[in-house]
Design an enzyme around this catalytic site. Structure first.
Site, short mmCIF file in Angstrom:
data_model
loop_
_atom_site.label_atom_id
_atom_site.label_comp_id
_atom_site.label_asym_id
_atom_site.label_seq_id
_atom_site.Cartn_x
_atom_site.Cartn_y
_atom_site.Cartn_z
N ASP A 21 -34.26 -49.39 5.32
CA ASP A 21 -34.85 -50.73 5.20
C ASP A 21 -36.34 -50.69 5.54
O ASP A 21 -36.76 -49.89 6.37
CB ASP A 21 -34.10 -51.69 6.15
CG ASP A 21 -34.40 -53.15 5.83
OD1 ASP A 21 -34.94 -53.43 4.74
OD2 ASP A 21 -34.09 -54.01 6.68
N GLY A 22 -37.09 -51.56 4.90
CA GLY A 22 -38.50 -51.72 5.25
C GLY A 22 -39.47 -51.21 4.20
O GLY A 22 -40.68 -51.19 4.45
N ASN A 23 -38.96 -50.85 3.02
CA ASN A 23 -39.87 -50.36 1.97
C ASN A 23 -40.89 -51.41 1.56
O ASN A 23 -42.08 -51.12 1.40
CB ASN A 23 -39.07 -49.97 0.70
CG ASN A 23 -38.17 -48.79 0.92
OD1 ASN A 23 -38.21 -48.16 1.96
ND2 ASN A 23 -37.35 -48.48 -0.08
N GLY A 24 -40.40 -52.66 1.41
CA GLY A 24 -41.28 -53.75 0.97
C GLY A 24 -42.37 -54.02 1.99
O GLY A 24 -43.55 -54.16 1.64
N TRP A 26 -43.51 -52.02 4.28
CA TRP A 26 -44.40 -50.86 4.35
C TRP A 26 -45.48 -50.97 3.27
O TRP A 26 -46.67 -50.74 3.53
CB TRP A 26 -43.56 -49.58 4.15
CG TRP A 26 -44.27 -48.29 4.35
CD1 TRP A 26 -44.40 -47.61 5.53
CD2 TRP A 26 -44.93 -47.50 3.35
NE1 TRP A 26 -45.09 -46.43 5.32
CE2 TRP A 26 -45.43 -46.35 4.00
CE3 TRP A 26 -45.16 -47.64 1.98
CZ2 TRP A 26 -46.14 -45.35 3.32
CZ3 TRP A 26 -45.87 -46.66 1.31
CH2 TRP A 26 -46.35 -45.53 1.98
N HIS A 38 -40.84 -48.36 -2.37
CA HIS A 38 -39.63 -47.65 -2.81
C HIS A 38 -39.98 -46.21 -3.21
O HIS A 38 -39.25 -45.28 -2.89
CB HIS A 38 -38.98 -48.37 -3.99
CG HIS A 38 -38.52 -49.77 -3.66
ND1 HIS A 38 -37.87 -50.07 -2.49
CD2 HIS A 38 -38.64 -50.94 -4.34
CE1 HIS A 38 -37.58 -51.38 -2.47
NE2 HIS A 38 -38.05 -51.93 -3.57
N ASN A 69 -28.73 -56.85 -3.89
CA ASN A 69 -30.05 -56.46 -4.41
C ASN A 69 -30.24 -56.82 -5.90
O ASN A 69 -31.36 -56.89 -6.39
CB ASN A 69 -30.30 -54.96 -4.24
CG ASN A 69 -30.61 -54.55 -2.81
OD1 ASN A 69 -30.39 -53.42 -2.41
ND2 ASN A 69 -31.14 -55.48 -2.02
N TRP A 70 -29.11 -57.09 -6.61
CA TRP A 70 -29.26 -57.51 -8.01
C TRP A 70 -30.01 -58.83 -8.10
O TRP A 70 -30.54 -59.18 -9.15
CB TRP A 70 -27.88 -57.68 -8.68
CG TRP A 70 -27.15 -56.39 -8.94
CD1 TRP A 70 -26.00 -55.98 -8.36
CD2 TRP A 70 -27.52 -55.35 -9.87
NE1 TRP A 70 -25.62 -54.75 -8.86
CE2 TRP A 70 -26.53 -54.34 -9.78
CE3 TRP A 70 -28.58 -55.16 -10.76
CZ2 TRP A 70 -26.57 -53.17 -10.54
CZ3 TRP A 70 -28.62 -53.99 -11.52
CH2 TRP A 70 -27.63 -53.02 -11.41
N ARG A 72 -32.74 -59.59 -6.67
CA ARG A 72 -34.21 -59.42 -6.52
C ARG A 72 -34.90 -59.67 -7.87
O ARG A 72 -34.25 -59.65 -8.91
CB ARG A 72 -34.51 -58.00 -6.04
CG ARG A 72 -34.04 -57.81 -4.63
CD ARG A 72 -34.61 -56.58 -4.00
NE ARG A 72 -34.24 -56.58 -2.60
CZ ARG A 72 -34.78 -55.80 -1.69
NH1 ARG A 72 -35.73 -54.94 -2.03
NH2 ARG A 72 -34.40 -55.86 -0.44
C1 FPP Z 1 -34.80 -51.55 1.45
O1 FPP Z 1 -36.13 -51.92 1.66
C2 FPP Z 1 -34.68 -50.51 0.44
C3 FPP Z 1 -34.03 -50.63 -0.75
C4 FPP Z 1 -33.36 -51.86 -1.19
C5 FPP Z 1 -33.98 -49.53 -1.72
C6 FPP Z 1 -33.85 -48.14 -1.19
C7 FPP Z 1 -34.35 -47.20 -2.21
C8 FPP Z 1 -35.07 -46.09 -1.98
C9 FPP Z 1 -35.40 -45.59 -0.65
C10 FPP Z 1 -35.62 -45.30 -3.11
C11 FPP Z 1 -34.68 -44.52 -3.94
C12 FPP Z 1 -33.55 -43.91 -3.24
C13 FPP Z 1 -32.85 -42.83 -3.64
C14 FPP Z 1 -31.63 -42.47 -2.90
C15 FPP Z 1 -33.26 -41.98 -4.74
P1 FPP Z 1 -36.58 -53.41 1.31
O2 FPP Z 1 -37.12 -53.43 -0.07
O3 FPP Z 1 -35.47 -54.35 1.57
O4 FPP Z 1 -37.74 -53.61 2.36
P2 FPP Z 1 -38.17 -54.97 3.08
O5 FPP Z 1 -37.02 -55.41 3.93
O6 FPP Z 1 -39.35 -54.56 3.90
O7 FPP Z 1 -38.52 -55.96 2.03
#
Ligand code: FPP
Length: 246
Positions: A21-24, A26, A38, A69-70, A72
């Site tokens: 969690d936390g890609n967004g 970041w 991502h 997540n669909w 989004r």
């Molecule tokens: C959550 O962060 C992350 C995801 C919903 C997607 C995870 C995908 C990857 C790490 C990339 C591809 C993975 C593989 C296995 C090839 P968020 O978007 O919810 O972050 P946020 O809470 O900060 O918005």
């Protein structure tokens, strides 16, 4: 002493599950689009998988895309699916070199054809690897999985293949997507959120939970090692007393 040296190899969790969690956030911190987060999340996936192999963890399960997540924005969903296809394709070589078997759980029939095809191809190619099983939870949610298992058991009862009174926890577990995989002893969630988010609800009944404030794209094998060190400090009692354990 290095982090790796602090780990007792005799008491490793067999199965570690991760909520990445936390890609967004970041990406936002860097003034970039969510997709950038991502993309950098893939770097963390690679290092974590290699770290798990280095340590000797037999099962690693990553929450890559939930049923929720669909919902989004369409562009983000499309970008994530593209990223999955390209990553699985590019990383097949690394999986082979590290002896990692790819596996997937979730409602895979809902994935775009291209994604499912690539996934099944790599699953087949890596099927004889034995160092570690990497399971990607894709279009996955625990309530969906449990409902699906209940439906399939109900059909067997209706058709006389099994008696309702004979249903046990083991039989129920055999109808989950994770059949044949031991339950996770350690569950890690990044980004400072303290939630389970519909992930492996049945399987984590006795798991130790580990939360870190690190955002997923910053997570590296050292963070996995720290989580394992923390896990090894805990007393797992399974409802018993400390005295009984000793
Ligand atoms: C959550 O962060 C992350 C995801 C919903 C997607 C995870 C995908 C990857 C790490 C990339 C591809 C993975 C593989 C296995 C090839 P968020 O978007 O919810 O972050 P946020 O809470 O900060 O918005």
């Amino acid at each position: 002493m290095s982090l790796l040296e602090q780990i007792d190899k005799e008491r490793l969790p067999q199965h570690v599950a991760v909520i990445m969690d936390g890609n967004g956030r970041w990406a936002k911190e860097k003034g970039k689009l969510r997709v950038f987060g991502h993309q950098n999340g893939v770097v963390a996936v690679r290092d974590t998988v290699e770290g798990a192999v280095e340590l000797g963890i037999k099962y690693l399960t990553l929450y890559a895309f939930s049923t929720e997540n669909w919902n989004r924005p369409r562009l983000e969903v499309m970008a994530l699916m593209e990223l999955l296809v390209s990553t699985i394709s590019k990383e097949t070589k690394t999986l082979m070199e590290n002896g990692v078997r790819l596996n997937a759980i979730g409602n895979l029939s809902t994935l775009p054809e291209k994604c499912r095809k690539q996934l099944l191809e790599t699953i087949k190619k890596t099927s004889s690897n034995t160092n570690c099983t990497l399971t990607l939870a894709l279009s996955y949610s625990s309530r969906w999985e449990i409902t699906d298992a209940a439906k399939r058991i109900a059909i067997k009862v209706r058709d006389g293949e099994i008696k309702a009174e004979d249903i046990t926890e083991d039989i129920f577990g055999d109808h989950l997507n994770t059949a044949g995989i031991p339950d996770p002893e350690l569950m890690i969630r990044t980004s400072g959120e303290h939630r389970i988010s519909n992930y492996l609800l049945w399987q984590i009944a006795y798991a130790e939970l580990y939360f870190t404030s690190k955002l997923w794209p910053d997570f590296r094998r050292q963070d996995l090692f720290e989580a394992v060190i923390d896990y090894q400090k805990r007393e797992r009692r399974f409802g018993m007393t400390s005295e009984q354990l000793n």
